[in-house]
Each structure stands twice: as C-alpha cells, then as structure tokens.
Write an enzyme that holds these catalytic residues in place. Sequence first.
Site, mmCIF file in Angstrom:
data_model
loop_
_atom_site.group_PDB
_atom_site.id
_atom_site.type_symbol
_atom_site.label_atom_id
_atom_site.label_comp_id
_atom_site.label_asym_id
_atom_site.label_seq_id
_atom_site.Cartn_x
_atom_site.Cartn_y
_atom_site.Cartn_z
ATOM 1 N N SER A 1 7.320 57.892 -38.568
ATOM 2 C CA SER A 1 6.094 57.859 -39.350
ATOM 3 C C SER A 1 6.172 58.633 -40.752
ATOM 4 O O SER A 1 7.240 58.593 -41.277
ATOM 5 C CB SER A 1 4.819 58.189 -38.508
ATOM 6 O OG SER A 1 3.959 57.929 -39.090
ATOM 7 N N HIS B 1 2.978 51.426 -33.489
ATOM 8 C CA HIS B 1 3.441 52.342 -34.507
ATOM 9 C C HIS B 1 3.891 53.469 -33.467
ATOM 10 O O HIS B 1 4.608 54.355 -34.095
ATOM 11 C CB HIS B 1 2.377 52.827 -35.194
ATOM 12 C CG HIS B 1 2.891 53.922 -36.297
ATOM 13 N ND1 HIS B 1 3.964 53.713 -36.953
ATOM 14 C CD2 HIS B 1 2.539 55.051 -36.576
ATOM 15 C CE1 HIS B 1 4.144 54.868 -37.738
ATOM 16 N NE2 HIS B 1 3.199 55.672 -37.367
ATOM 17 N N ASP C 1 4.242 46.684 -36.777
ATOM 18 C CA ASP C 1 3.621 48.174 -37.163
ATOM 19 C C ASP C 1 3.318 47.897 -38.572
ATOM 20 O O ASP C 1 4.132 47.651 -39.577
ATOM 21 C CB ASP C 1 4.953 49.021 -37.138
ATOM 22 C CG ASP C 1 4.321 50.390 -37.276
ATOM 23 O OD1 ASP C 1 3.187 50.585 -37.521
ATOM 24 O OD2 ASP C 1 5.217 51.361 -37.434
#
Lengths: 498, 498
Positions: free
Chosen positions: A286, A405, A349
């Site tokens: 991320s 995610h 995602d």
Amino acid sequence: MAASIIPFSITHEPIFPKFSKSPFTRNHKPTKLVTRNNSSSIGELVSEQNQQHHHAQRNSTYKPKLEEHLPRLPEEWREIQGENEWAGLLEPMDPLLRTELIRYGEMAQACYDAFDFDPFSKYCGSCRFTRRNFFSSLGMAHHGYTITRYLYATANINLPNFFKQSRWPKMWSKNANWAGYVAVSDDATAKKIGRRDITIAWRGTVTRLEWVADLMDFLKPISWNKIPCPDPTVKVESGFLELYTDKEESCGYCKYSAREQILTEVKRLLEVYKMEEVSITITGHSLGSALAILSAYDIVETGVNVTGDCRGVGVTVLSFSGPRVGNVRFKERLERLGVKVLRVVNVHDVVPKTPGFVFNEQVPAMVMKVAEGLPWSYSHVGVELALDHKKSPFLNPNADPVSAHNLEALLHLIDGYHGKGQRFVLATGRDPALVNKGCDFLKDHYLVPPCWRQDENKGMIRSNDGRWVQPERPKLDDHPEDMHHHLTQLGLANSYHI
Amino acid sequence: MAASIIPFSITHEPIFPKFSKSPFTRNHKPTKLVTRNNSSSIGELVSEQNQQHHHAQRNSTYKPKLEEHLPRLPEEWREIQGENEWAGLLEPMDPLLRTELIRYGEMAQACYDAFDFDPFSKYCGSCRFTRRNFFSSLGMAHHGYTITRYLYATANINLPNFFKQSRWPKMWSKNANWAGYVAVSDDATAKKIGRRDITIAWRGTVTRLEWVADLMDFLKPISWNKIPCPDPTVKVESGFLELYTDKEESCGYCKYSAREQILTEVKRLLEVYKMEEVSITITGHSLGSALAILSAYDIVETGVNVTGDCRGVGVTVLSFSGPRVGNVRFKERLERLGVKVLRVVNVHDVVPKTPGFVFNEQVPAMVMKVAEGLPWSYSHVGVELALDHKKSPFLNPNADPVSAHNLEALLHLIDGYHGKGQRFVLATGRDPALVNKGCDFLKDHYLVPPCWRQDENKGMIRSNDGRWVQPERPKLDDHPEDMHHHLTQLGLANSYHI
C-alpha cells in the site's frame, strides 16, 4: 446417561488441500490441473480439496513447503530479483519466485502485525516490540534476519490516515510514527539464499482506505525536496515525497527524515559487508509500496548502492497493492537507473488505480504525450503481477473493498496462482486462515473468525495489586551515534543542524 | 544524541483514589465527605482523587480491601442475607453488605466471562472452562467456592437473543446453551463466612438489549408449567417460565429442564451438608435475575429447602439489573414464602422498567386493583437498591443504553455508593478499569480501552504444523447419574421419560 450429543472432541478441519508432491516445479508443467479447470466448478473444487485434505489429515504427512524450492536460490537469485525483468517466471508462475514473494510479503506484513495502532495505548504509533525481539515476537525467527534499524517518519505532514496518535497526553513521541525497518540476513540465511540480503520493509496504512483521499494528487519535481535528479521533469506525488523527506528536529525519533535514515543505514551496511555479495530488497504494502519505490530510486540515484570498489549493488522492489508514485519520466528514470520493480496487485483493489485515475500508463501514447505536462498524469513502474481474488475458491467474491486491498489475502492469491487461465491451487501450504487475520474475506463456511488477530485483553495485564494496567515497554532505539558521520560522508550533513 | 522525547517508562496512572483508611465502616459516619459534597464539582473531585492517587503511588501502600469487613460475617450473615429486609443496611450503605454484593455480583459476572458467545467457535453457547477449572481460569480461586454442577437451558424456546448458536455444522450441542452454575463454599470459606453457602448463578444475555423485545409480555399462571402453586392467580412472564421449565429430551445437556437441574442439585447438596448451617444465595444479572427469582420461588414453594429435621434453609436472591418477573400476586406469594430479594439497579437502565411499562407497582393501588386482571400488569419484588451512574465521576454520563445495563458498571456503582445524597467515593479499591471490560463507559481521559476483555487471537492457536486452528476443549459434564433418583424423590420423575 449416554446421550445423542456431538462430542467436544471433533477434529479441527483445516481448510487447504493436500498434494503429496507440488505439481508446480519449474520443470513440470501443470497439465493435469489445467485440463481439470474446465470440468470443475469452484464448489466442486472446494469439496474435492476438502476430500484431499481429509486424506492428508489421516496420513498426517502434510507440511508447508515454503522452503522446498529455496535450494535453487544461490544459483538463481539474480533472476528472481528481476535481473531479466522476471521474463518467463510469471507465466507460468515459477515456484521459487512464489516462495520469495511470500517470504518478502511476510516481511512487509510484519510491519502491520508489529504496529501499535490502538489510540488508547500510550505507545500508539510505535512498534510493539524492540528490534532485537521483533521477529521472534512475531513467530518469524525462522526468516533468519536481524533488524539493524527501525525507521520513523514524522507525523507532521498532511496524511492523517497514515499516522496514528495516542490519546494519552504523555506519549512516547508526539511527532513520530514507526514506519518500518532495515534488516540483514544472518550468516546461515545468507548462505542459504546465496548472498547477504539487506531488506527494507515499509509499513503501509492500517486497515482503512481513507489515506487515498488524503493524497493531494499533485505531482512535484523530485528535486524540489532535495533528492538529486538531473531531470526536473521527473515528478512524484507530493504527499509521498514529503513523507519521505520531512523531519521534526525537536523529536528524537524523527529528527532525521526517513530518507536520511535509509541512506545512512544502507551506506553503513554496505561498508560492513563490503567483502560479500549483497542484494538490496525493498518491500512494502500500500502506501509502504510508494515509500519502497521512492527509496529504491533515491538509493540508486544518490549512489549509496555503489561500493568502494565501484560495484553497484542491485536494488529490487517487491511491491504489494501499491499506488502509482510518479509520472512517466519517473518511470523512465527508474528504468535507466536499473531499479527492478515487481508489483503484485489484486485487480479488484482500488489503491493501485490511484493516483491518476484519468491520465496514466493505460491511455494511448498520443494522449499521454499531451497530458504529460499536467501535474496529475501518473504512471506505474516495473512489472505487474495481476491477481484476481475471484479466482480463489476460499474467498468471498463480494467482500468489501478493504478486503481486496488486504496484504494477507494477496499472499494467499500468490500461493494459489500458477499462471493466467490456470486453476487456483495452493502451492506452499501457507495457511488460508491467515487471510482473516485482519479482515472478513474467507467464505463463512470455513469458519475462521473474521479479524481474529488480537491481543489478549488489548494488552492490559493485571498488576501485582490486582489492577488492570497497560504494561510499560522498553524504550525503542532512536538513531545510532554515527548518523552525523554518515550524513557528512553523503554530503547531507549541511541540511542537519546539530 | 539526547532528544526532547518523552521516554517510554512513564509510570502507569491508575484511576482510583487512595484513602489511607476507609472512611466508611459501620461505626464511622461519612461526615467529612458529606459536607464536601456541596463544595466540589465532579471535575474537582476527579482532580482531587488524582492527587490523592499520586500520593498513593508514591507510598505504594494501596491495597483493595474487599475482604476488610468479612470478619463480621459469621456474626451478621443472616442480616446481610436479608433476614430483616436489609433495614438500616442501605442508608447509609453498610460496608459489609457492599462487600457481599460485590462478591456475589462477581459470581454472576463470571457467567459472562466464561461464556463462549462467538458464533465462529464450534463451542459457541457453552462454557469455555470445565467446572473444575472455572474459578481458577477466571482468576477467582480466592472466592473459595467449588462448582458442583453446570446448568443448561434448551435453546428451543423463543428467546433468540438469549441463545447463541455456532455456525459450525457439528456443534457440541444443537439444543443446549450453558446457563450458569451451582457452587458451594469450600471448608475454609464456610468458616470465614459463618455457614456453608450454596450459590446459584444464572447467566444473563450477552451485551445487547434485544432480548427484552423477545419477551412476549404475557403473564401466565405459574402452575400451568407444573410448578406447584396453591394460587392460580400467581402469574409470571411466560418467556421466563418456559426458559426455566423447557427441555429437549434428545440432548444430553438439556434433557432435563433448568428447573429439574436446580431442584435436584439443591436437594442433593442439602443432604450432603445436612449437619451444617447452610444458606442458599441465588444471583443473576438481567435475564439471569429473572431466573434467579423464579428458581428461588420454586425452591421454597416446592420445599426442597426444607431439611430432614424440618429446618427451612433461607433463600436469598441478590439480583442485578433485573426485569420484572410476575404480577403482584407473585410478589405477595414470594413474601409469604420468606424469599428475600435485594434488587440492585441503575436508575437509567431500561431493563428493570420491563416488562410492565404501563401497569406496575408504581401506579396507584386503586388503578392496580382494576388492572390486576390484565395479563400485562407486573410488579417488582423485594427491596430495591437504586444507583445512578451519573453520580460516578468515572463514568461518561451520556453513554449508550447498553452501558447503563452493564453488570461491571453496576458493581462499580455499588463500590462508590454510601447512601442517598452521599458523595460517590470508591470504598473497596475494586478496579474501575473493569467497567470497560465489555463496554465503553469510562470517561475517555482515563484511557482504558473500551471493551478490552478479549482472547488472544480469538482463541485460535498455532498447531504443530504451523496452521491456525481452534483448539479442542474437554467435554463438559452433562448430568449426574443419580438424577432420576432425586427426581423420583421429588415426585418429578413421572414427567421424565427414561
């Protein structure tokens, strides 16, 4: 008094299949499973996997085989690190690359598992463990790495959803957040993997996706924040750049920027291991992926990866669920510098689709040419490995966007991926129950509690006088004594007022 | 490299005040604190308590004093058990009664702490511990009681929010829910408290208040469900009655009704201890309070509390946050039978206001006379101790309704209560942090995490092969072999088909 009850001693039913031998080694094509793909529904697959699994239970021979392909590593690690841009390793999926992606993914996941994000904790925003106990506290001692340094970022910049702050008036630090670590493979591991590996793992944001909205979606020349770059048109997202370069001189933990921490530590370690073959592997999930790519660029552009005898140590980024970082010039500069980036994403995602929803690497070159001057025209870098959680029979296809995610879920997808159009079959025996550590993604009938990873009593313990208290923690290391020396050598000392 | 950071070694600041000597013993009127009441705001009180507390920290002499007044118990236990309807013990609050209310309240709280209410657990609806390990697993070994029997209720009746069912297809029981326990004071405790005490603790409903809506709000003659009663106008809420008398013969755990379990166990224990002075104390929170009152009535009406030499063993109910159970005839019958009931409630809790919102003991006698025939005209029983969470400086006055019904919070209110109009001052040193075990009720600045009581990793453990699994539990006892013998002696065997 016998009764028709179901006894308590039902054997636990694990949820992954058993294969007596992995059908996917580099030299064995997965023909059998490919042909099956057309004749089995996912439901049948699961039931079949359960049967295989029952068989496994009875024989009790099943062992995770994450390390099965490691013996090839001393010969092949350069290729696995992306020397040839992972050509031929992704379709079909090379089992050694899968093993390595999971190994580094777990190093990135460790940043979440170790982070204290409870605002009721007075150590909120710090790492729950000292660096010496880090891997053993997480049950990862077998990874064979030693953490040489913790990384901190200042919480002063405008990314409120990256930073966690305690509600306690007297905190461990008002300005700093723990942001990851630098680790080095120990001697035994170095021997096993064929080189001394320096791993840098960057923490991402915890659980929610709001941080994406925090991004200013504004590209800024990388050189404006004093990162050397010969080309002023090389630009990156200004929020990432600030996170990487900001510091707060009143705070012991973030008086140096993340950048200064990384560069000095890499330089120091390369001196320590100057007689050895070394690799630098940077990983992150991320937002951590953005920091991984940015720091990889910086290490090579600044030249700290060049040793005394003028060898350039290879720098590889293994990125998980990462957003775009910069413009197409940044991408080209990274390529010219030889930084290797493998980006693993779940196609459902939203984070890898940001920033740059409108202008990105997917629009026609002509349009991109026109848009190039715009400050919101982003480009992904490196090689993408695109996975699809709807291919896993273990996962709920309609879970919430946060699940798509999730890093543990992505590692599960890597474990079952064998190539485009191939059937999803778990290869290493990595426990699918891990998927639900921090989300609710496994199908309900597997009966793994959602978000099951939690501390007993939120870390409260009973003191000798019977009261429930938060235990003290040992003080975390801030920065080594010789920082200024290394900064001077790097020509960065002038930006630091001692 | 010294920096202006706040170190990690800040001493934990506990959240209750220190008094070198309890200002409230039976012979000492709390004059000092009463006069203070008018001159101190709650804010000043808290700050003052904090100062007192800092002083306490330095001297480190503070010890909880739950047992301080126990030496009076062998002399005074009959009065404490309500022999004189607690006359003179509530205003001001007698410190020994306070101690005893907390002691039994903790026995009721144990039913929540031990209950497995996670639908992802295959033991959902059962007790997490075997009865021999029950108190030690909860850190309550010092209570000095031995559990002689677990109580089960059938989940077949229409109270969906009382019962918890596992999602697992193969459960420990499809029909039963663990409903509490019967315990007996051990020899040392019996000596300390002046008699052999049989405690029956009934579990209430977990966390939410929906179960109130499940109640049919319909009064039913108690004798309709085969509980003996000479007066057919004695009525109780039909849901409570069913919960107490229903059974499911196909299930080993609830093939006997809760009623049959209680009556046989009390009878058996009174035979075992027939040479001793004995008390029966029944406790329960919320719905558990209704079962406590109903079972107390039943024990005395049925006469199982009468020993071989025709002594009637006293039966006391210590009820916490309980709803109304029956009509005014039920109340009168309970009084005639000599059952003593002390009901502790938080005045802001909605549960004690149900059922019977409209017609209850608070309407004028004339109206009640008219309403008496209606099937929804309820009456509370016994003596009420009404507490007010807005009097505690530790609690958020505007917390949600579920918090006002919380048992741990009620025990905290008991700890600080000294009489109407008296200042709230914690007397026993019971840790206020316990309030937040299962709710979010403490003011934020005390920095106790909300709902902090939780198992590590939701009870999942890592098996030898590295997989995360739910551990097996030993089978829980169902019912003793001599049940039928005791049922026969009670004249209840005919209702049981062997």
